[in-house]
Design an enzyme around this catalytic site. Structure first.
Site: not given
Ligand SMILES: Cc1cc2nc3c(=O)[nH]c(=O)nc-3n(C[C@H](O)[C@H](O)[C@H](O)COP(=O)(O)OP(=O)(O)OC[C@H]3O[C@@H](n4cnc5c(N)ncnc54)[C@H](O)[C@@H]3O)c2cc1C
Length: 291
Positions: A159, A208, A279
């Site tokens: 992570r 998480s 996280e």
């Molecule tokens: C119901 C649920 C279940 C989940 N299960 C998991 C799981 O099993 N495993 C897991 O790892 N995570 C899980 N997550 C967390 C989340 O989905 C992941 O961390 C996901 O990868 C975040 O992606 P996002 O595009 O929504 O990023 P965001 O939440 O929008 O951003 C997260 C971080 O990434 C950065 N970021 C986003 N896009 C970019 C980009 N293009 N370039 C640079 N930085 C960027 C942001 O600045 C921030 O620091 C879950 C979340 C939910 C709501």
């Protein structure tokens, strides 16, 4: 185009948080770089967001430029057996494109409601696989450069990535395996069922809350052992289904979520001597007391 005072609560899965002072949706690498240069010239901090699925935004908003990738930077396609995804492409779209092309190995992302770029930032993973297992490289853009970086240069670990503020993942290439659409669909469905059985997938959460500590029980078990399942502060609640999730049943603020996180972290430290690391990513001046 750069908009001002755009509410971020509709751009996060938990549904809390105030406005971004500046907000833009660049649709190409050129547009992205121009926007990043504007931020440097103005001395404005910048952060990209994906689907806001691991994000908690300050209730008073953030004095920064928030970028949400659009157009080509949010699309995905398969080229010569390689999945090529814009940094803002939703994982669901990527899995769908892979499935249509008969490519497997990315099904684990079906249950992760984020984007390809957010997955790089977090080295997202589930069911024993992570982004670094399937990532060939990522195009990372900042105000000065456009670089193509492999997993080692991205410093991907649990992570974590080595990406710095102002560095945006514009494109990701994934190496997948030959499979069949039917097999990919079946696997994706099985993983989603497994997920639904153990996590509050039908509630507003940010995934998480804490990383799992290196050894021993996971963060959810430790919080549960402290009797905090279902505990509420303001409008936020520790999920009765999985204690490493905070739910917003309606009316929660980011401050409520922070208060619950501080409570859980404090209780776990008192009882087990384990210091949990969050996280979820914070946007704006948010911090856990005593962290
Ligand atoms: C119901 C649920 C279940 C989940 N299960 C998991 C799981 O099993 N495993 C897991 O790892 N995570 C899980 N997550 C967390 C989340 O989905 C992941 O961390 C996901 O990868 C975040 O992606 P996002 O595009 O929504 O990023 P965001 O939440 O929008 O951003 C997260 C971080 O990434 C950065 N970021 C986003 N896009 C970019 C980009 N293009 N370039 C640079 N930085 C960027 C942001 O600045 C921030 O620091 C879950 C979340 C939910 C709501």
């Amino acid at each position: 185009m750069i908009d001002e005072h755009v509410s971020l609560s509709r751009y996060t899965t938990i549904g809390t948080g105030g406005p971004a002072r500046w907000f833009a949706q660049p649709a190409s690498i050129d547009e992205l770089q121009q926007t990043l240069r504007w931020a440097v010239e103005q001395g404005v901090p910048v952060e990209a967001i994906g689907l806001g699925s691991n994000l908690l935004v300050h209730d008073d908003g953030v004095e920064m430029l928030v970028l949400k990738l659009a157009g080509d930077l949010a699309a995905a396609r398969v080229e010569d057996g390689v999945l090529v995804a814009g940094g803002g492409a939703a994982n669901a779209v990527c899995v769908h494109r892979a499935r249509s092309a008969g490519l497997g190995g990315f099904e684990f992302a079906s249950a992760i409601p984020g984007t390809a770029g957010g997955g790089v930032r977090m080295n997202a993973g589930a069911y024993g696989r992570e982004w670094r297992d399937v990532l060939i490289d990522a195009v990372v853009v900042d105000a000065q450069r456009v670089r193509t970086l492999g997993p080692a240069e991205l410093e991907l670990s649990y992570r974590h990535s080595g990406l710095r503020p102002g560095e945006v993942v514009a494109q990701v290439r994934f190496r997948l395996d030959v499979s069949t659409a039917e097999a990919v669909k079946k696997k994706g469905r099985e993983l989603l069922m497994e997920r639904k059985a153990s996590q509050p997938t039908d509630k507003r959460t940010f995934g998480s809350v804490f990383k799992n500590p290196g050894d021993g029980p996971g963060a959810g078990s430790l919080i549960e052992e402290c009797g905090l399942k279902g505990h509420c502060i303001g409008g936020a609640r520790i999920s009765p289904r999985h204690a490493n999730f905070i739910e917003n049943p309606g009316g929660a603020t980011s401050a409520d979520c922070i208060a619950l996180m501080e409570l859980a972290r404090g209780r776990v430290r008192e009882r087990f001597g384990v210091v949990l690391e969050h996280e979820v990513r914070f946007l704006g001046p948010l911090a856990l007391a005593g962290a």
